[in-house]
Write an enzyme that holds these catalytic residues in place. Sequence first.
Site, PDB file in Angstrom:
ATOM      1  N   LYS A  96       0.829  -1.218   0.000  1.00 42.75           N
ATOM      2  CA  LYS A  96       0.000   0.000   0.000  1.00 42.75           C
ATOM      3  C   LYS A  96       0.856   1.258   0.000  1.00 42.75           C
ATOM      4  CE  LYS A  96      -3.479  -2.761   0.357  1.00 42.75           C
ATOM      5  NZ  LYS A  96      -4.223  -3.196  -0.791  1.00 42.75           N
TER       6      LYS A  96
HETATM    7  C1  LIG Z   1      -5.262  -4.227   0.204  1.00 45.75           C
HETATM    8  C2  LIG Z   1      -6.698  -4.028   0.162  1.00 45.75           C
HETATM    9  C3  LIG Z   1      -7.524  -4.580   1.147  1.00 45.75           C
HETATM   10  C4  LIG Z   1      -7.027  -5.481   2.234  1.00 45.75           C
HETATM   11  O1  LIG Z   1      -6.138  -4.876   3.085  1.00 45.75           O
HETATM   12  P1  LIG Z   1      -5.321  -5.819   4.108  1.00 45.75           P
HETATM   13  O2  LIG Z   1      -4.643  -4.859   5.025  1.00 45.75           O
HETATM   14  O3  LIG Z   1      -4.361  -6.613   3.269  1.00 45.75           O
HETATM   15  O4  LIG Z   1      -6.321  -6.680   4.791  1.00 45.75           O
HETATM   16  C5  LIG Z   1      -8.873  -4.340   1.096  1.00 45.75           C
HETATM   17  N1  LIG Z   1      -9.407  -3.601   0.128  1.00 45.75           N
HETATM   18  C6  LIG Z   1      -8.650  -3.061  -0.850  1.00 45.75           C
HETATM   19  C7  LIG Z   1      -9.306  -2.237  -1.904  1.00 45.75           C
HETATM   20  C8  LIG Z   1      -7.268  -3.267  -0.870  1.00 45.75           C
HETATM   21  O5  LIG Z   1      -6.522  -2.728  -1.850  1.00 45.75           O
END
Ligand SMILES: *Cc1c(COP(=O)(O)O)cnc(C)c1O
Length: 119
Positions: A96
């Site tokens: 992220k």
């Molecule tokens: C990465 C992501 C998630 C999940 O996040 P985690 O921290 O890996 O559980 C959920 N929704 C979207 C749109 C994402 O890009």
Amino acid sequence: MSPAALKLWLNENAELRDAPVGKAVAHNRKSGKRIAAVVPMHTFGHPCDIAGIVEIAGKWNIPVVEDAAEAIGSYAGKTHCGIIGDVGVLSFNGNKTITCGGGGAILTNDAELGKRASI
Ligand SMILES: *Cc1c(COP(=O)(O)O)cnc(C)c1O
């Protein structure tokens, strides 16, 4: 998710049922299950029409859980993504924009809900 698609889907598949207390609750006509939330997401930092989605979900008394995992730092109009729905979620996973290796955050302006989420 688009407001137009959400509106169409709800009109065709949902019904409001009276609740013992409080507002009527949206249910899926086919399964009979409560529709607990609408969960729109902002893809790759591009905001969806969250205001339009919140408006339609509000007509059905359905809470909006805004998936802002990919939208930290993005705005929908003049407002940060993640604080427009009843609840917003951010991800700090390794792939992220901002990472802590993992984890995330819940955003809400609802003090009671925030208290419950922090336990
Ligand atoms: C990465 C992501 C998630 C999940 O996040 P985690 O921290 O890996 O559980 C959920 N929704 C979207 C749109 C994402 O890009």
